[in-house]
Design a protein around this motif. Structure first.
Motif, mmCIF file in Angstrom:
data_model
loop_
_atom_site.group_PDB
_atom_site.id
_atom_site.type_symbol
_atom_site.label_atom_id
_atom_site.label_comp_id
_atom_site.label_asym_id
_atom_site.label_seq_id
_atom_site.Cartn_x
_atom_site.Cartn_y
_atom_site.Cartn_z
ATOM 1 N N SER A 13 7.895 -1.636 5.142
ATOM 2 C CA SER A 13 7.539 -1.417 3.742
ATOM 3 C C SER A 13 6.725 -0.135 3.573
ATOM 4 C CB SER A 13 6.719 -2.602 3.229
ATOM 5 O OG SER A 13 5.435 -2.593 3.839
ATOM 6 N N ASP A 15 3.786 -0.132 2.455
ATOM 7 C CA ASP A 15 2.462 -0.482 2.999
ATOM 8 C C ASP A 15 2.415 -0.245 4.503
ATOM 9 O OD1 ASP A 15 1.316 -1.164 0.560
ATOM 10 O OD2 ASP A 15 1.900 -3.265 0.718
ATOM 11 N N ARG A 19 -0.117 2.260 6.388
ATOM 12 C CA ARG A 19 -0.916 1.804 7.536
ATOM 13 C C ARG A 19 -0.695 2.706 8.751
ATOM 14 N NH1 ARG A 19 1.796 -2.871 9.269
ATOM 15 N NH2 ARG A 19 2.932 -1.397 10.554
ATOM 16 N N ARG A 83 1.191 6.054 -3.412
ATOM 17 C CA ARG A 83 1.915 4.982 -4.094
ATOM 18 C C ARG A 83 2.151 5.420 -5.539
ATOM 19 N NH1 ARG A 83 2.724 0.015 -2.806
ATOM 20 N NH2 ARG A 83 1.174 0.000 -1.150
#
Length: 125
Positions: A13, A15, A19, A83
Protein backbone atom coordinates in the motif's frame (compact mmCIF):
# COMPACT_ATOMS: atom_id res chain seq x y z
CA UNK A 1 6.54 12.48 -17.78
CA UNK A 2 4.03 11.47 -15.12
CA UNK A 3 2.77 7.92 -14.58
CA UNK A 4 0.12 6.11 -12.59
CA UNK A 5 1.22 2.97 -10.75
CA UNK A 6 -1.43 0.52 -9.59
CA UNK A 7 -0.88 -1.48 -6.44
CA UNK A 8 -3.07 -3.84 -4.49
CA UNK A 9 -3.06 -2.28 -1.02
CA UNK A 10 -3.29 -5.65 0.73
CA UNK A 11 0.04 -6.55 -0.96
CA UNK A 12 1.84 -3.18 -0.95
CA UNK A 13 0.00 0.00 0.00
CA UNK A 14 0.91 3.66 -0.08
CA UNK A 15 1.31 3.43 3.70
CA UNK A 16 3.91 0.69 3.13
CA UNK A 17 5.77 3.01 0.75
CA UNK A 18 5.64 5.82 3.31
CA UNK A 19 6.97 3.45 5.98
CA UNK A 20 9.75 2.06 3.75
CA UNK A 21 10.77 5.44 2.34
CA UNK A 22 11.80 3.85 -0.96
CA UNK A 23 11.13 0.63 -2.84
CA UNK A 24 11.77 -1.18 -6.10
CA UNK A 25 8.67 -1.22 -8.29
CA UNK A 26 8.65 -4.78 -9.54
CA UNK A 27 6.40 -7.75 -10.10
CA UNK A 28 5.33 -6.43 -13.50
CA UNK A 29 4.76 -9.08 -16.17
CA UNK A 30 2.74 -7.30 -18.87
CA UNK A 31 4.99 -6.38 -21.81
CA UNK A 32 3.35 -2.99 -22.37
CA UNK A 33 3.67 -2.10 -18.66
CA UNK A 34 7.34 -3.19 -18.73
CA UNK A 35 7.95 -0.98 -21.76
CA UNK A 36 6.45 1.94 -19.86
CA UNK A 37 8.71 1.18 -16.89
CA UNK A 38 11.75 1.17 -19.18
CA UNK A 39 10.81 4.66 -20.39
CA UNK A 40 10.80 6.13 -16.87
CA UNK A 41 13.51 8.56 -15.87
CA UNK A 42 14.85 9.77 -12.54
CA UNK A 43 12.59 12.52 -11.21
CA UNK A 44 9.46 11.44 -13.09
CA UNK A 45 6.27 12.13 -11.14
CA UNK A 46 4.03 9.25 -10.08
CA UNK A 47 0.52 8.76 -8.74
CA UNK A 48 -0.06 5.64 -6.66
CA UNK A 49 -3.46 4.06 -7.24
CA UNK A 50 -4.91 1.36 -4.99
CA UNK A 51 -6.55 -1.30 -7.14
CA UNK A 52 -8.98 -4.05 -6.12
CA UNK A 53 -9.45 -2.64 -2.60
CA UNK A 54 -10.26 1.04 -2.37
CA UNK A 55 -9.96 1.70 -6.11
CA UNK A 56 -8.62 5.24 -5.73
CA UNK A 57 -5.58 7.40 -6.37
CA UNK A 58 -4.09 7.86 -2.90
CA UNK A 59 -0.68 9.52 -3.08
CA UNK A 60 2.23 10.80 -5.09
CA UNK A 61 5.74 9.48 -5.49
CA UNK A 62 8.78 10.06 -7.68
CA UNK A 63 11.24 7.92 -9.59
CA UNK A 64 14.53 7.80 -7.67
CA UNK A 65 16.49 5.70 -10.14
CA UNK A 66 16.12 3.44 -13.17
CA UNK A 67 18.51 0.60 -13.95
CA UNK A 68 17.63 -0.66 -17.45
CA UNK A 69 20.48 -3.19 -17.60
CA UNK A 70 17.97 -6.07 -17.68
CA UNK A 71 15.67 -5.17 -20.59
CA UNK A 72 13.09 -7.72 -19.49
CA UNK A 73 12.89 -6.36 -15.97
CA UNK A 74 14.06 -2.77 -15.48
CA UNK A 75 14.81 -1.90 -11.88
CA UNK A 76 12.83 1.21 -10.99
CA UNK A 77 13.23 2.66 -7.50
CA UNK A 78 10.53 5.00 -6.23
CA UNK A 79 10.05 7.14 -3.14
CA UNK A 80 6.89 8.66 -1.69
CA UNK A 81 6.22 12.39 -1.95
CA UNK A 82 2.90 12.96 -0.19
CA UNK A 83 -0.54 11.56 0.38
CA UNK A 84 -3.28 13.21 -1.67
CA UNK A 85 -5.37 15.71 0.30
CA UNK A 86 -8.39 13.82 -1.00
CA UNK A 87 -8.33 10.39 -2.57
CA UNK A 88 -9.71 10.28 -6.10
CA UNK A 89 -11.99 7.24 -6.48
CA UNK A 90 -12.19 5.29 -9.72
CA UNK A 91 -15.75 6.42 -10.45
CA UNK A 92 -14.68 10.06 -10.25
CA UNK A 93 -11.61 9.48 -12.41
CA UNK A 94 -13.71 7.68 -15.01
CA UNK A 95 -16.10 10.66 -15.23
CA UNK A 96 -13.39 13.33 -15.49
CA UNK A 97 -13.22 14.79 -19.02
CA UNK A 98 -9.41 14.83 -18.82
CA UNK A 99 -9.45 11.00 -18.80
CA UNK A 100 -11.69 10.64 -21.86
CA UNK A 101 -10.00 8.08 -24.11
CA UNK A 102 -7.28 7.33 -21.56
CA UNK A 103 -5.35 4.09 -21.91
CA UNK A 104 -6.24 3.56 -18.26
CA UNK A 105 -9.77 2.69 -19.37
CA UNK A 106 -8.97 1.12 -22.72
CA UNK A 107 -6.53 -1.38 -21.17
CA UNK A 108 -7.74 -1.51 -17.59
CA UNK A 109 -5.45 -4.35 -16.51
CA UNK A 110 -2.25 -2.34 -17.07
CA UNK A 111 -0.45 -1.75 -13.77
CA UNK A 112 1.75 1.05 -15.12
CA UNK A 113 0.02 3.78 -17.11
CA UNK A 114 1.49 6.94 -18.64
CA UNK A 115 -0.41 10.11 -17.76
CA UNK A 116 -0.63 13.48 -19.44
CA UNK A 117 0.42 16.49 -17.39
CA UNK A 118 -3.26 17.53 -17.25
CA UNK A 119 -4.28 14.10 -15.91
CA UNK A 120 -1.54 14.23 -13.26
CA UNK A 121 -2.56 17.75 -12.23
CA UNK A 122 -6.22 16.71 -11.99
CA UNK A 123 -5.38 13.68 -9.83
CA UNK A 124 -3.27 15.65 -7.37
CA UNK A 125 -5.58 18.69 -7.17
Amino acid sequence: MPYLLKSEPNKYSYDDLLRDGETTWDGISNNQALLTLRNMKKGDKLVIYHSNIGKAAVGTAKVVSVDPSDPKNPIVRIAPVKRLKREKPLAEIREAPVFKGSIMFRQFRLSVVPLTDDQYDWLVS
